[in-house]
Scaffold this motif. Structure first.
Motif, short mmCIF file in Angstrom:
data_model
loop_
_atom_site.label_atom_id
_atom_site.label_comp_id
_atom_site.label_asym_id
_atom_site.label_seq_id
_atom_site.Cartn_x
_atom_site.Cartn_y
_atom_site.Cartn_z
N LEU A 119 0.86 -1.18 0.00
CA LEU A 119 0.00 0.00 0.00
C LEU A 119 0.89 1.23 0.00
O LEU A 119 1.94 1.23 0.63
N SER A 120 0.47 2.26 -0.73
CA SER A 120 1.27 3.47 -0.70
C SER A 120 0.36 4.69 -0.65
O SER A 120 -0.79 4.65 -1.11
N GLN A 121 0.90 5.75 -0.08
CA GLN A 121 0.13 6.97 0.12
C GLN A 121 1.05 8.16 0.02
O GLN A 121 2.00 8.27 0.79
N GLY A 122 0.79 9.01 -0.97
CA GLY A 122 1.58 10.23 -1.11
C GLY A 122 1.18 11.24 -0.06
O GLY A 122 0.14 11.09 0.59
N PRO A 123 1.97 12.29 0.12
CA PRO A 123 1.71 13.24 1.21
C PRO A 123 0.37 13.95 1.06
O PRO A 123 -0.28 14.26 2.06
N LEU A 124 -0.06 14.19 -0.20
CA LEU A 124 -1.29 14.95 -0.38
C LEU A 124 -2.53 14.08 -0.23
O LEU A 124 -3.64 14.58 -0.11
N TRP A 125 -2.33 12.79 -0.24
CA TRP A 125 -3.48 11.90 -0.09
C TRP A 125 -3.80 11.68 1.38
O TRP A 125 -4.84 11.15 1.72
N ARG A 126 -2.87 12.07 2.24
CA ARG A 126 -2.98 11.65 3.63
C ARG A 126 -4.21 12.20 4.31
O ARG A 126 -4.92 11.50 5.01
N ARG A 127 -4.48 13.49 4.05
CA ARG A 127 -5.61 14.08 4.79
C ARG A 127 -6.95 13.53 4.31
O ARG A 127 -7.97 13.69 4.95
N PHE A 128 -6.94 12.89 3.12
CA PHE A 128 -8.17 12.26 2.65
C PHE A 128 -8.23 10.78 3.01
O PHE A 128 -9.23 10.12 2.78
N VAL A 145 -7.02 4.01 -6.07
CA VAL A 145 -7.08 4.95 -4.95
C VAL A 145 -8.40 4.69 -4.23
O VAL A 145 -9.44 4.55 -4.86
N ALA A 146 -8.32 4.57 -2.91
CA ALA A 146 -9.55 4.30 -2.17
C ALA A 146 -9.32 4.56 -0.69
O ALA A 146 -8.18 4.67 -0.24
N ASP A 147 -10.41 4.66 0.01
CA ASP A 147 -10.30 4.83 1.46
C ASP A 147 -9.95 3.49 2.10
O ASP A 147 -9.91 2.46 1.44
N ARG A 148 -9.70 3.56 3.38
CA ARG A 148 -9.19 2.40 4.09
C ARG A 148 -10.16 1.21 4.06
O ARG A 148 -9.74 0.06 3.95
N GLU A 149 -11.44 1.52 4.14
CA GLU A 149 -12.43 0.45 4.19
C GLU A 149 -12.43 -0.35 2.88
O GLU A 149 -12.46 -1.58 2.88
N THR A 150 -12.36 0.37 1.76
CA THR A 150 -12.32 -0.31 0.46
C THR A 150 -11.04 -1.12 0.32
O THR A 150 -11.06 -2.25 -0.17
N VAL A 151 -9.94 -0.52 0.74
CA VAL A 151 -8.66 -1.21 0.67
C VAL A 151 -8.73 -2.50 1.49
O VAL A 151 -8.26 -3.55 1.06
N ARG A 152 -9.37 -2.41 2.63
CA ARG A 152 -9.49 -3.60 3.48
C ARG A 152 -10.25 -4.70 2.75
O ARG A 152 -9.83 -5.86 2.73
N ARG A 153 -11.35 -4.31 2.12
CA ARG A 153 -12.14 -5.34 1.43
C ARG A 153 -11.33 -5.97 0.30
O ARG A 153 -11.37 -7.17 0.08
N MET A 197 6.27 9.51 1.28
CA MET A 197 5.51 8.50 0.57
C MET A 197 5.41 7.29 1.49
O MET A 197 6.34 6.50 1.57
N ARG A 198 4.31 7.19 2.18
CA ARG A 198 4.19 6.10 3.15
C ARG A 198 3.85 4.79 2.46
O ARG A 198 3.08 4.77 1.50
N THR A 199 4.43 3.73 2.94
CA THR A 199 4.10 2.42 2.38
C THR A 199 3.81 1.44 3.52
O THR A 199 4.32 1.59 4.63
N ALA A 200 2.98 0.49 3.23
CA ALA A 200 2.74 -0.63 4.13
C ALA A 200 2.69 -1.87 3.26
O ALA A 200 2.01 -1.88 2.24
N THR A 201 3.45 -2.89 3.62
CA THR A 201 3.58 -4.06 2.78
C THR A 201 3.26 -5.31 3.59
O THR A 201 3.63 -5.40 4.76
N VAL A 202 2.54 -6.23 2.97
CA VAL A 202 2.20 -7.47 3.62
C VAL A 202 2.69 -8.62 2.76
O VAL A 202 2.43 -8.65 1.56
#
Lengths: 613, 167
Positions: free
Chosen positions: A393-402, A428-436, A502-507
C-alpha cells in the motif's frame, strides 16, 4: 450450479478408474471445442497495424507539406493516372498481405494445449499448456471496442512474455472462447492433479465432500447471498463476506482435517473462495459468471481525477510547465526546451495512470477477484485465488488528509511489467475499500489482530505495539523515515511499514520469501546496525527494512528463515496426505509452479541501499 | 576460517563451521585486477616517460588508485567468502567493509549454474550460481574446486527437489 455438479460427477468417475482417464476426459473436453483451427476476425490485420498505417500516412503528409508545390509539380509531370495506379498497387499489396495474414493466422484448442499460429513469411507457433493457464483476461482497446471486437489475453505461469493474445475476436465469440479455454484449462489441471488409483477412494470421499460442502457454502453465501447483499451497499457486502467466511470455514472443519494454512500465498484455508479442491475446481471455472458476482468495490471517476490532482506527478508537470512558459516569455528558449521533457514525462505518467485506472471496479467471483479498468483500453483481469504473493500500500503526502491509499499486488504470472498497470489492486480508495480488496486476495489478514497490524503499519510512527523498527541511533543514516521503517510479525504474515513522505505498508507471507539478505556497511557496523532484505519474485513489491539494530536484524533473518522453511514443510506435508486433501495445498502447488516457471532474468535492484522518503 | 575472526557475531551464527573458497581465487582475481588496472597504468607510465606531459600522470594515478585498493584488499576479500550448509538453507557470506549474508532456502532453488571461464579452468576453479524466483537474489559462490562445486550442485538440487514439491 447444476452443470458444475455434473462435471464434478464426471470427474469423480473419471478419476476413480485410473489416472489416465482424467487426461482423456481433459482431452475430450478440449476436443469438444474441436481440434479444428479457428480464425481471428478479418479486421485483425488492420487493427493490429493501424498505428503503422497512420504513421506512414502522417510521415507522407508531413513530407509532402514541406514542399507541397514540388510534390504537386512532380505528380503533374508524372501524370495523375500513374500516381493513382501506384497508390492502388500499394493498397492492393497491403490488402493482399492483410488477407494472407488473416487466412494464415489461426488458433485452436488441441490436446491439452492452446495453439496460435501467425505470420505469413515467418511462421510463428505459440503453444500454451492449458494446465499452466492462470487467467484469461479480456482487453478492449478503443478502436476495436467501437467495432465490437475484443482481445483475449491468456496469462500462463511463466516469464513476463508468457501471455498469448488472441486478437481480435467478436465479443460473442470471445466470451465463448474464454469459457472454453477456462474449461479446458480446468480439465487439464484436473487431469494433471488426478490422484493415483490407490488413493482415489479416500481422496474422493474426503475431498469431494469438503469440495461439495464448501462449494455450496461459497455459492450460497458469497455468490447468491452477497449478490443480494451487495445491493445494500458496501457495508452489506462486507457483512456477507464475513458470513461466507464463517460458513466456508465451518464446511471445512469436518471433512478436511488440519488446516495447513501456512505456505499458500496470501490466502489460507477456510477462506471464502480460495480453497480449490480438485472437485470444485472445474465447477468453479464453469460457474464463473462474472455478471452474477457481487461487486466488491468501484472507484468513482471523480475520486480518480481528484487523486491525480493530488499526486506529486501533476504538481511536477504543472510546475515544470509554468516554469517553461515563464522562460519562454522571458526569452530563455533553451531553458524552456530543457523543461519540456519533464513536462512530458510527468504528464505521461499521469496520462497513463488515468487511462489505466479509469472506471476501476472489482468483483468477487468464485474463481478469484475480477478487476476491470481502463478508459480507452478496457481491461478485465481475473486474479485467481491464491495467486497474490504480496500486497503493498502506498500513500503520497497529499493523499494523507483524505485517507486515500493505493494498493499494488505481486502476482507471479505478471512478472515485472514495467508500468505495472496489471499489478494495481486498488488505484485509490479509502481504508475500508482497501481492506475489502486485501481481504479478498489475502484472507489470512482477516484473522483477528492481523488487520490491526496493517492499519497500524499504515499510519503509526515510532514505537507501536508489535512493531520492531530502527533504533534512535539509526537516525543519522535515515533522518526522515527512521521512525517509520519497521516490521511486525503474525503467524503467517510479515507486515512492513516505511516511507516518510511517501508512506508504504507491505504485507507478505512467510512462505513466499525466495531468499533473505542481511547487509551491513562500515558505518552501520560502528553503530551496530544492519539492513534486511527479503527477496520476492520481481514485481511492484520490495521488502527492505534498513538499519535495524544488530540483534533485531539477526533475529529477523533467523526467524524468517525458520518460518519460511516451516511453511514449506507444512505445504509439503499437506500435499503428501491425500486423505486430508487440503485444497489449499493444491493452490499452493499451483502457485509454486507459477513461480517455478519464470524465466531467468537479470538481477534487479530490489535490495540496493537507497535513500528512502 | 582464520579471517572470519573479528567479523562479529552478526555474521557468524552460533560460531558455526563456515567453509571458505579456494585460495587460488586470490591469484585469479589478482590477474584480473592486473589486466584491468595494471596494464592501463603501465601504459600510462610509458606514455608519461615518452611524452613527458605531467597531466598524463593524473588519469594514470586516478586509474592506479582503485586498482591498488582492489589488489590490497583482494586476498582478504577472497578469504572473507564463506558458505555454510544448514539443514534447510545455505548461507553465503561475503565482504569485509560491506558485509553481506544471504540465506538461500533449498526449497526455493530453481536452477543451479556452474560457470568456469578460461582463467578459472586454468586454475581449476568454478563458480556456482544459485537462482530462485527472485531476480534480485544474487547468490553465487566463486572459487570452488570443480569437485566441490559439483558436489554442492548435486546436493542442493536433491535437497531442493525434496523440499520444493510442496510449495
Amino acid at each position: 450450479m447444476r452443470p458444475e455438479a455434473k462435471g464434478r460427477a464426471d470427474r469423480r468417475r473419471a478419476s476413480a478408474l485410473e489416472p489416465g482417464r482424467g487426461q482423456e476426459a481433459g482431452a475430450k473436453a478440449a476436443s469438444a471445442a474441436g481440434p479444428a483451427w479457428r480464425r481471428l476476425h478479418p479486421a485483425t490485420p488492420y487493427l493490429r497495424s493501424w498505428g503503422v498505417i497512420l504513421a506512414i500516412i502522417a510521415v507522407g503528409l508531413f513530407n509532402m507539406a514541406e514542399n507541397l508545390a514540388d510534390a504537386l509539380d512532380a505528380a503533374g509531370r508524372l501524370g495523375w493516372h500513374w500516381l493513382a495506379l501506384g497508390l492502388a498497387a500499394v493498397l492492393a499489396v497491403a490488402f493482399a498481405w492483410a488477407f494472407c495474414w488473416w487466412r494464415r493466422a489461426r488458433f485452436r484448442l488441441a490436446e491439452g494445449v492452446l495453439e496460435l499460429v501467425t505470420g505469413v513469411v515467418f511462421r510463428q507457433r505459440r503453444t500454451v499448456r492449458l494446465d499452466r493457464v492462470e487467467a484469461v483476461d479480456t482487453v478492449r482497446p478503443l478502436v476495436p471496442r467501437l467495432m465490437g471486437l475484443v482481445k483475449l489475453r491468456v496469462e500462463s505461469a511463466g516469464g513476463s512474455d508468457s501471455a498469448v493474445e488472441l486478437a481480435y475476436l467478436k465479443v460473442s465469440d470471445a466470451a465463448r472462447w474464454r469459457r472454453e479455454i477456462l474449461q479446458a484449462a480446468a480439465s487439464a489441471r484436473q487431469a494433471a492433479e488426478a490422484p493415483g488409483p490407490g488413493e482415489t477412494e479416500a481422496a474422493v470421499t474426503g475431498a469431494g465432500m469438503a469440495g461439495d460442502a464448501a462449494g455450496d457454502a461459497i455459492w450460497d453465501g458469497a455468490g447468491d447471498g452477497a449478490g443480494d447483499g451487495a445491493a445494500a451497499g458496501p457495508a452489506g457486502g462486507a457483512a456477507v463476506r464475513e458470513r461466507a467466511d464463517r460458513t466456508a470455514a465451518k464446511a471445512f472443519e469436518g471433512a478436511a482435517g488440519d488446516q495447513t494454512a501456512s505456505g499458500i500465498g496470501l490466502s489460507s484455508a477456510g477462506a471464502p473462495g480460495p480453497p480449490k479442491s480438485v472437485e470444485t475446481q472445474v465447477g468453479e471455472l464453469l460457474g464463473d459468471s462474472d455478471a452474477r458476482a457481487p461487486e466488491l468495490f468501484a472507484v468513482p471517476t471523480a475520486r480518480v481525477l481528484a487523486s491525480m490532482a493530488l499526486s506529486i506527478w501533476v504538481w511536477l508537470a504543472v510546475a515544470a510547465g509554468v516554469a517553461a512558459v515563464a522562460m519562454l516569455i522571458g526569452g530563455e528558449l533553451d531553458i524552456a526546451a530543457g523543461l519540456l521533457p519533464v513536462v512530458f514525462g510527468a504528464g505521461g505518467v499521469i496520462w497513463g495512470r488515468l487511462m489505466s485506472d479509469f472506471g476501476f471496479a472489482a468483483k468477487q467471483t468464485s474463481r478469484g477477484l475480477t478487476l476491470s479498468h481502463g478508459l480507452t483500453t478496457r481491461v478485465s483481469q481475473t486474479i485467481a485465488n491464491g495467486r497474490v504473493l504480496a500486497v503493498t500500500l502506498s500513500q503520497g503526502p497529499l493523499w494523507r488528509r483524505f485517507g486515500w491509499w493505493r494498493a499494488q499486488m505481486l502476482v507471479a504470472g505478471y512478472g515485472a511489467d514495467s508500468e505495472q498497470k496489471q499489478s494495481v489492486l486498488v488505484p485509490v480508495a479509502d481504508r475500508e475499500t482497501v481492506r475489502r480488496a486485501i481481504w479478498a486476495v489475502a484472507p489470512a489478514l482477516a484473522q483477528p489482530g492481523a488487520w490491526e497490524l496493517v492499519t497500524s503499519a499504515m499510519d503509526s510512527r515510532g514505537a507501536a505495539p508489535g512493531f520492531t523498527g530502527e533504533p534512535a541511533r539509526a537516525r543519522l543514516f535515515d533522518p526522515f523515515a527512521w521512525k517509520r521503517e519497521a516490521f511486525a510479525l503474525t503467524e503467517e504474515m510479515l507486515v512492513l511499514r516505511g516511507g516518510w513522505l511517501m508512506r508504504t505498508a507491505t504485507v507478505l507471507h512467510h512462505g513466499r520469501i525466495q531468499g533473505i539478505e542481511l547487509s551491513q556497511g562500515p558505518w552501520d557496523r560502528r553503530r551496530d546496525l544492519a539492513s534486511v532484505c527479503l527477496h520476492l519474485p520481481s514485481g511492484p513489491v520490495s521488502a527492505v527494512i534498513p538499519h535495524l539494530g544488530g540483534a533485531d536484524a539477526w533475529a529477523l533473518v533467523e526467524g524468517e528463515a525458520a518460518r519460511l522453511n516451516a511453511a514449506m514443510r507444512a505445504a509439503l506435508a499437506a500435499r503428501d496426505q491425500p486423505a486430508h486433501d487440503q485444497p489449499a495445498a493444491h493452490a499452493a502447488a499451483d502457485a509454486q509452479e507459477s513461480v517455478e516457471q519464470r524465466s531467468p532474468r537479470a538481477p534487479d535492484s530490489a535490495c540496493l541501499p537507497r535513500f528512502r522518503w | 576460517m582464520g579471517d572470519f575472526r573479528g567479523q562479529g557475531v552478526l555474521f557468524d551464527p552460533d560460531g558455526a563451521d563456515w567453509r571458505g573458497v579456494s585460495p587460488k581465487l586470490i591469484t585469479v582475481r589478482l590477474i584480473v585486477i592486473g589486466v584491468w588496472f595494471g596494464l592501463p597504468v603501465i601504459g600510462g607510465l610509458v606514455a608519461l616517460v615518452i611524452f613527458r606531459h605531467w597531466w598524463i600522470a593524473l588519469p594514470t594515478a586516478a586509474w592506479a588508485a582503485p586498482g591498488a585498493w582492489a589488489a590490497w584488499l583482494n586476498a582478504r576479500l577472497v578469504r572473507a567468502i564463506g558458505y555454510l550448509e544448514r539443514e534447510d538453507d545455505l548461507l553465503i557470506r561475503k565482504g569485509i567493509l560491506f558485509r553481506q549474508l544471504t540465506v538461500v532456502p533449498y526449497g526455493r532453488l530453481q536452477y543451479i549454474d556452474i560457470n568456469a571461464g578460461p582463467l578459472d579452468r586454468a586454475f581449476g576453479l568454478a563458480k556456482l550460481s544459485l537462482n530462485t524466483a527472485a531476480g534480485s537474489l544474487n547468490a553465487s559462490l566463486p572459487g570452488l574446486a570443480p569437485d566441490e562445486a559439483a558436489r554442492l550442485r548435486d546436493r542442493l538440487s536433491a535437497l531442493g527437489q525434496a523440499r520444493m514439491a510442496g510449495l
